[in-house]
Structures are given as C-alpha cells and as structure tokens.
Design an enzyme around this catalytic site. Structure first.
Site, mmCIF file in Angstrom:
data_model
loop_
_atom_site.group_PDB
_atom_site.id
_atom_site.type_symbol
_atom_site.label_atom_id
_atom_site.label_comp_id
_atom_site.label_asym_id
_atom_site.label_seq_id
_atom_site.Cartn_x
_atom_site.Cartn_y
_atom_site.Cartn_z
ATOM 1 N N VAL A 1 0.800 -1.223 0.000
ATOM 2 C CA VAL A 1 0.000 0.000 0.000
ATOM 3 C C VAL A 1 0.831 1.270 0.000
ATOM 4 O O VAL A 1 0.296 2.363 -0.207
ATOM 5 C CB VAL A 1 -0.993 0.022 1.187
ATOM 6 C CG1 VAL A 1 -1.988 -1.117 1.082
ATOM 7 C CG2 VAL A 1 -0.262 0.016 2.526
ATOM 8 N N TYR B 1 6.289 5.381 14.566
ATOM 9 C CA TYR B 1 4.942 4.813 14.634
ATOM 10 C C TYR B 1 3.941 5.847 15.165
ATOM 11 O O TYR B 1 2.867 6.057 14.573
ATOM 12 C CB TYR B 1 4.953 3.582 15.538
ATOM 13 C CG TYR B 1 3.643 2.843 15.616
ATOM 14 C CD1 TYR B 1 3.296 1.912 14.647
ATOM 15 C CD2 TYR B 1 2.749 3.077 16.657
ATOM 16 C CE1 TYR B 1 2.083 1.223 14.714
ATOM 17 C CE2 TYR B 1 1.540 2.400 16.731
ATOM 18 C CZ TYR B 1 1.219 1.470 15.755
ATOM 19 O OH TYR B 1 0.019 0.801 15.818
ATOM 20 N N LYS C 1 0.649 7.665 13.274
ATOM 21 C CA LYS C 1 -0.727 7.577 13.773
ATOM 22 C C LYS C 1 -1.314 8.953 14.061
ATOM 23 O O LYS C 1 -2.518 9.183 13.852
ATOM 24 C CB LYS C 1 -0.780 6.687 15.012
ATOM 25 C CG LYS C 1 -0.382 5.243 14.736
ATOM 26 C CD LYS C 1 -1.228 4.624 13.623
ATOM 27 C CE LYS C 1 -0.884 3.169 13.375
ATOM 28 N NZ LYS C 1 -1.719 2.565 12.323
#
Length: 271
Positions: A70, A169, A173
């Site tokens: 993706v 990470y 987010k």
C-alpha cells in the site's frame, strides 16, 4: 432487498488492507458475516489471505485476495481495479495496513522512519484517495447504503499517547488522525463518511511479546483500566457499526477501542 439486522452490510462491497492477519483479518471476516463481499489485501504471502477467502466462500460469502504494497501508488491503483473488476462497485474501504520498526530516536535510521510512514500514513492516503475517487464516480445507491461511501481509518491510541522508542509509529498515527478528520470535513457534503478506530492493547502478532506470558500480560494490564487485553474481534465489532447505516450521522470521529488505555491510568491515584 429486505433489511436483515443480522447482516447490516448486506449487498455492500468492502476492501480491507492488511487483512491477512490480526485486526484486518478480524474486520474482513466480520464484514463477510455481516453480508459484505470483501477484498482481503496482503503484501507478500498469499497463503493466509487465500485460506481466509476460501473459508468465507465455504460459509456462503464472497471474498477476493488482492495483493498490494500500500505504500506504492501503482499497487494501490491495481488493487482497487482488481477489486472493482470482481465486484463492480466499492462501498466500504478500511485502510488498516500497518507496520512497526522500533528504535531509540537517536538510533532510528531514515529507512526505519520512511518504511513506517510509507505504509502507515502514505498507504492510508493512497488507499483513501482511490476510494474517494471511485465513490464520487459511482455515486450513491440507496438500496445498499444511505452514504455514498464509507472509509474507516485504523489508527492507534498512539495518535493521542506519546510513545518513546516508537517515534516513527506514533508520528504516523498522529498524521493518520488528522488526515481522517480533514478528509471527513472535505467530503461530508458528498455523502462520504470518514471515521477512525484507535485500538489499544489488542492480541495480535505485532505485539505478541507484550501479552504472550502471564508476567508480560500483567505488566501490560497496568495500562488498561478495564482489566483485560483486547481481541481483534473487539475492533471488528466497532468497524461493523461504523460501516453500517446505524452510524449514518457519524463522521470525523475516532472510536477508541482500548479498555480505557487512553484515560491515562497512571493518574488513577491522583497523579
């Protein structure tokens, strides 16, 4: 067709990225049980996705494994084209695929940073953008859903809670959250609903070390006021609601599925 409350997604077509395992797999399975035809995206190994598709077909559902990285624009376009060729339209998209490459900040490499941002944030952008393009092109079908289309962005409690040692990470987010809200604001007048899910501690392979042993689980539970580690189906149930007409007046919202982790439980004793 008559509405069946046990199958609130009857007749809809749903694409879930990162669906070969963990939270994505639980969402794909529950969507199929709720009546949707599902696209099960995987990145490299087709085995788990194909096995899940066969399981769904044996139960009378429709499923298609679709390969894509993706983080790559051409892969995402090809994935959606393959899905549309099989099912004819697209009603629900769940940008879920995510990875971790953890390191102390001073030691984090550019490769680790770019890999996580590429899958977790750019991958969600590419997937959601392709979804919006097709939602607008095909238009609404009131026999299927009140909305023109639904996007459910899978984020994390770390869109809110800082996470030392996982800066890439947490950054991905946090970006995912504002991408979701900004997109929801932009396309609401087109009948497209965009929402987020922010899981907390969920039993998946990506965090197995944090819950696999009794000692590890007890340590983890200090961060979870509700007193148990979540299961992938806890997240899937929330996704069912957000994908259904039961939540038709909900857009731009994040559901925290976290047993209270985002309540900062360290302050339960007054700080």
């Amino acid at each position: 067709m008559p509405f069946d409350p046990s199958r609130p997604l009857q007749g809809q077509k749903a694409l879930v990225t990162g669906a070969a395992s963990g939270i994505g797999a639980a969402i794909a399975r529950r969507f199929a049980q709720a009546g949707a035809a599902v696209g099960i995206n995987y990145r490299s190994d087709p085995g788990p996705a194909e096995e899940m598709a066969q399981e769904i077909r044996r139960e009378g559902g429709e499923a298609l494994p679709v390969k894509a990285d993706v983080s790559k624009e051409t892969d995402v376009r090809d994935m959606v084209a393959e899905f549309l060729e099989a099912f004819g339209r697209i009603d629900i998209v769940v940008p879920n695929a995510g990875i971790q490459k953890d390191a102390p900040f001073a030691d984090m490499t550019l490769e680790q940073w770019e890999a996580v941002i590429g899958v977790n944030l750019t991958g969600q952008f590419l997937t959601a953008r392709e979804a919006v393009r097709h939602f607008l092109k095909q238009g609404a079908d009131p026999n299927v859903s009140r909305a023109t289309g639904k996007i459910i962005v899978v984020s994390s409690v770390h869109q809110l809670i800082p996470w030392a040692g996982h800066v890439n990470y947490a950054a991905s987010k946090g970006g995912s959250m504002l991408m979701m809200k900004s997109l929801a604001q932009e396309v609401a007048d087109k009948g497209i609903r965009v929402n987020g899910i922010a899981p907390g501690a969920i039993k998946t392979n990506i965090n197995r070390q944090a819950w696999e042993t009794p000692d590890a689980e007890q340590k983890l539970l200090k961060l979870v006021p509700y007193g148990r580690v979540g299961e992938p189906d806890d997240v899937a149930e929330a996704a069912i609601w957000l994908a259904s007409d039961a939540s038709d007046y909900v857009t731009g919202t994040t559901l925290f599925i976290d047993g209270g982790m985002s309540l900062f439980p360290g302050f339960r004793e007054g700080g």
